[in-house]
Design an enzyme around this catalytic site. Structure first.
Site, PDB file in Angstrom:
ATOM      1  N   GLY A  46       0.835  -1.193   0.000  1.00 53.81           N
ATOM      2  CA  GLY A  46       0.000   0.000   0.000  1.00 53.81           C
ATOM      3  C   GLY A  46       0.870   1.243   0.000  1.00 53.81           C
ATOM      4  O   GLY A  46       2.044   1.194   0.360  1.00 53.81           O
ATOM      5  N   GLN A  51       2.929   9.897   1.831  1.00 59.42           N
ATOM      6  CA  GLN A  51       4.274   9.316   1.934  1.00 59.42           C
ATOM      7  C   GLN A  51       5.211   9.818   0.836  1.00 59.42           C
ATOM      8  O   GLN A  51       6.426   9.713   0.976  1.00 59.42           O
ATOM      9  CB  GLN A  51       4.198   7.782   1.883  1.00 59.42           C
ATOM     10  CG  GLN A  51       3.504   7.195   3.109  1.00 59.42           C
ATOM     11  CD  GLN A  51       3.366   5.691   2.987  1.00 59.42           C
ATOM     12  OE1 GLN A  51       2.420   5.207   2.372  1.00 59.42           O
ATOM     13  NE2 GLN A  51       4.306   4.959   3.552  1.00 59.42           N
ATOM     14  N   CYS A  91       5.921  -0.373   7.572  1.00 62.64           N
ATOM     15  CA  CYS A  91       5.573   0.833   6.808  1.00 62.64           C
ATOM     16  C   CYS A  91       6.774   1.250   5.985  1.00 62.64           C
ATOM     17  O   CYS A  91       7.891   1.276   6.501  1.00 62.64           O
ATOM     18  CB  CYS A  91       5.162   1.944   7.772  1.00 62.64           C
ATOM     19  SG  CYS A  91       4.691   3.476   6.930  1.00 62.64           S
ATOM     20  N   LEU A  92       6.526   1.595   4.728  1.00 62.96           N
ATOM     21  CA  LEU A  92       7.620   2.041   3.857  1.00 62.96           C
ATOM     22  C   LEU A  92       8.240   3.338   4.373  1.00 62.96           C
ATOM     23  O   LEU A  92       9.382   3.640   4.029  1.00 62.96           O
ATOM     24  CB  LEU A  92       7.104   2.233   2.428  1.00 62.96           C
ATOM     25  CG  LEU A  92       6.612   0.944   1.748  1.00 62.96           C
ATOM     26  CD1 LEU A  92       5.961   1.270   0.407  1.00 62.96           C
ATOM     27  CD2 LEU A  92       7.756  -0.045   1.572  1.00 62.96           C
ATOM     28  N   HIS A 133      -4.480   1.535   7.783  1.00 68.00           N
ATOM     29  CA  HIS A 133      -3.100   2.047   7.860  1.00 68.00           C
ATOM     30  C   HIS A 133      -2.922   3.221   6.877  1.00 68.00           C
ATOM     31  O   HIS A 133      -2.331   4.249   7.232  1.00 68.00           O
ATOM     32  CB  HIS A 133      -2.149   0.883   7.552  1.00 68.00           C
ATOM     33  CG  HIS A 133      -0.701   1.221   7.444  1.00 68.00           C
ATOM     34  ND1 HIS A 133       0.250   0.702   8.307  1.00 68.00           N
ATOM     35  CD2 HIS A 133      -0.003   1.988   6.556  1.00 68.00           C
ATOM     36  CE1 HIS A 133       1.452   1.155   7.961  1.00 68.00           C
ATOM     37  NE2 HIS A 133       1.337   1.934   6.894  1.00 68.00           N
ATOM     38  N   GLU A 134      -3.457   3.077   5.667  1.00 63.84           N
ATOM     39  CA  GLU A 134      -3.273   4.124   4.654  1.00 63.84           C
ATOM     40  C   GLU A 134      -4.121   5.362   4.961  1.00 63.84           C
ATOM     41  O   GLU A 134      -3.666   6.494   4.756  1.00 63.84           O
ATOM     42  CB  GLU A 134      -3.621   3.596   3.251  1.00 63.84           C
ATOM     43  CG  GLU A 134      -2.867   2.363   2.789  1.00 63.84           C
ATOM     44  CD  GLU A 134      -1.363   2.449   2.931  1.00 63.84           C
ATOM     45  OE1 GLU A 134      -0.818   3.566   3.034  1.00 63.84           O
ATOM     46  OE2 GLU A 134      -0.711   1.393   2.958  1.00 63.84           O
ATOM     47  N   HIS A 137      -2.317   7.510   7.322  1.00 64.97           N
ATOM     48  CA  HIS A 137      -1.313   8.386   6.684  1.00 64.97           C
ATOM     49  C   HIS A 137      -1.955   9.677   6.186  1.00 64.97           C
ATOM     50  O   HIS A 137      -1.397  10.762   6.351  1.00 64.97           O
ATOM     51  CB  HIS A 137      -0.652   7.681   5.496  1.00 64.97           C
ATOM     52  CG  HIS A 137       0.458   6.737   5.841  1.00 64.97           C
ATOM     53  ND1 HIS A 137       1.574   7.115   6.557  1.00 64.97           N
ATOM     54  CD2 HIS A 137       0.650   5.430   5.536  1.00 64.97           C
ATOM     55  CE1 HIS A 137       2.400   6.072   6.677  1.00 64.97           C
ATOM     56  NE2 HIS A 137       1.857   5.038   6.072  1.00 64.97           N
TER      57      HIS A 137
HETATM   58  O1  GNR Z   1       3.937  -2.696   2.671  1.00 59.34           O
HETATM   59  C1  GNR Z   1       3.280  -2.559   3.699  1.00 59.34           C
HETATM   60  N1  GNR Z   1       2.949  -3.644   4.447  1.00 59.34           N
HETATM   61  C2  GNR Z   1       2.061  -3.617   5.510  1.00 59.34           C
HETATM   62  C3  GNR Z   1       2.000  -4.729   6.346  1.00 59.34           C
HETATM   63  C4  GNR Z   1       1.116  -4.774   7.401  1.00 59.34           C
HETATM   64  C5  GNR Z   1       0.261  -3.713   7.618  1.00 59.34           C
HETATM   65  C6  GNR Z   1       0.313  -2.589   6.806  1.00 59.34           C
HETATM   66  C7  GNR Z   1       1.204  -2.537   5.754  1.00 59.34           C
HETATM   67  S1  GNR Z   1       1.236  -1.147   4.709  1.00 59.34           S
HETATM   68  C8  GNR Z   1       2.885  -1.198   4.125  1.00 59.34           C
HETATM   69  C9  GNR Z   1       3.102  -0.145   3.055  1.00 59.34           C
HETATM   70  C10 GNR Z   1       2.932   1.234   3.666  1.00 59.34           C
HETATM   71  O2  GNR Z   1       3.730   1.746   4.394  1.00 59.34           O
HETATM   72  N2  GNR Z   1       1.818   1.850   3.417  1.00 59.34           N
HETATM   73  O3  GNR Z   1       1.580   3.049   3.970  1.00 59.34           O
HETATM   74 NI    NI Z   2       2.692   3.108   5.814  1.00 57.24          NI
END
Ligand code: GNR
Ligand code: NI
Length: 167
Positions: A46, A51, A91-92, A133-134, A137
């Site tokens: 995601g 980001q 998270c990236l 999660h997104e 952000h």
């Molecule tokens: O790549 C991602 N893996 C992930 C694993 C578990 C819960 C959420 C994520 S999102 C993350 C990519 C990211 O940072 N998206 O904002």
């Molecule tokens: Ni993230």
């Protein structure tokens, strides 16, 4: 298409609250393509526009292992939250850090696609967690905000140090 640079925690720009998309023009479709390319290259499941320092409410997600199901959510809104699940998140924008976060297990989300067409979808498990999660952000939140203050402090120091070393 172009790869965009991903901001790293604790960059204060990750705290920006993104604004709704009002005009669905080619620039939005280019943004979505660049975000998908950046997510796949990372690789991640995601990416929120926040980001890559674009403060508009745009998310891309693909939880498949073979890049076969790109989902685009513009101006997403959670309409229903049910149950609880704890999943280890990464998270990236917080590279190398993984920890458990509790979120709703099942959700409904209303959003628009890159052409401004509204849709609604139900999600559970990994997809539901990823959508939450997104959306965080887009609201200026990062998953480490749910961890203890001690862990947050350690993660902040570790990533700041790594960014100094990388220079
Ligand atoms: O790549 C991602 N893996 C992930 C694993 C578990 C819960 C959420 C994520 S999102 C993350 C990519 C990211 O940072 N998206 O904002
Ligand atoms: Ni993230």
């Amino acid at each position: 298409m172009a790869l965009r640079e991903i901001l790293h925690y604790p960059d204060p720009r990750l705290r920006t609250v993104a604004k709704p998309v009002e005009v669905f023009d080619d620039s939005i479709r280019t943004l979505v393509k660049d975000m998908a390319e950046t997510m796949y290259a990372a690789p991640g499941i995601g990416l929120a526009a926040t980001q890559i320092d674009v403060h508009q409410r745009v998310i891309v997600i693909d939880i498949t292992p073979d890049k076969s199901d790109l989902k685009v959510f513009i101006n997403p809104q959670l309409t229903d939250l049910h149950g609880e699940t704890v999943m280890e998140e990464g998270c990236l924008s917080v590279p190398g850090v993984y920890d458990n976060v509790q979120r709703a297990e099942r959700i409904r989300v209303q959003a628009m696609d890159e052409n401004g067409k509204p849709f609604e979808m139900a999600a559970d498990d990994l997809l539901a967690v990823c959508i939450q999660h997104e959306i965080d952000h887009l609201d200026g939140k990062v998953f480490v905000d749910y961890l203890s203050p001690l862990k947050q402090q350690r993660i902040g120091k570790k990533l700041q140090k790594r960014q100094r070393v990388a220079l």
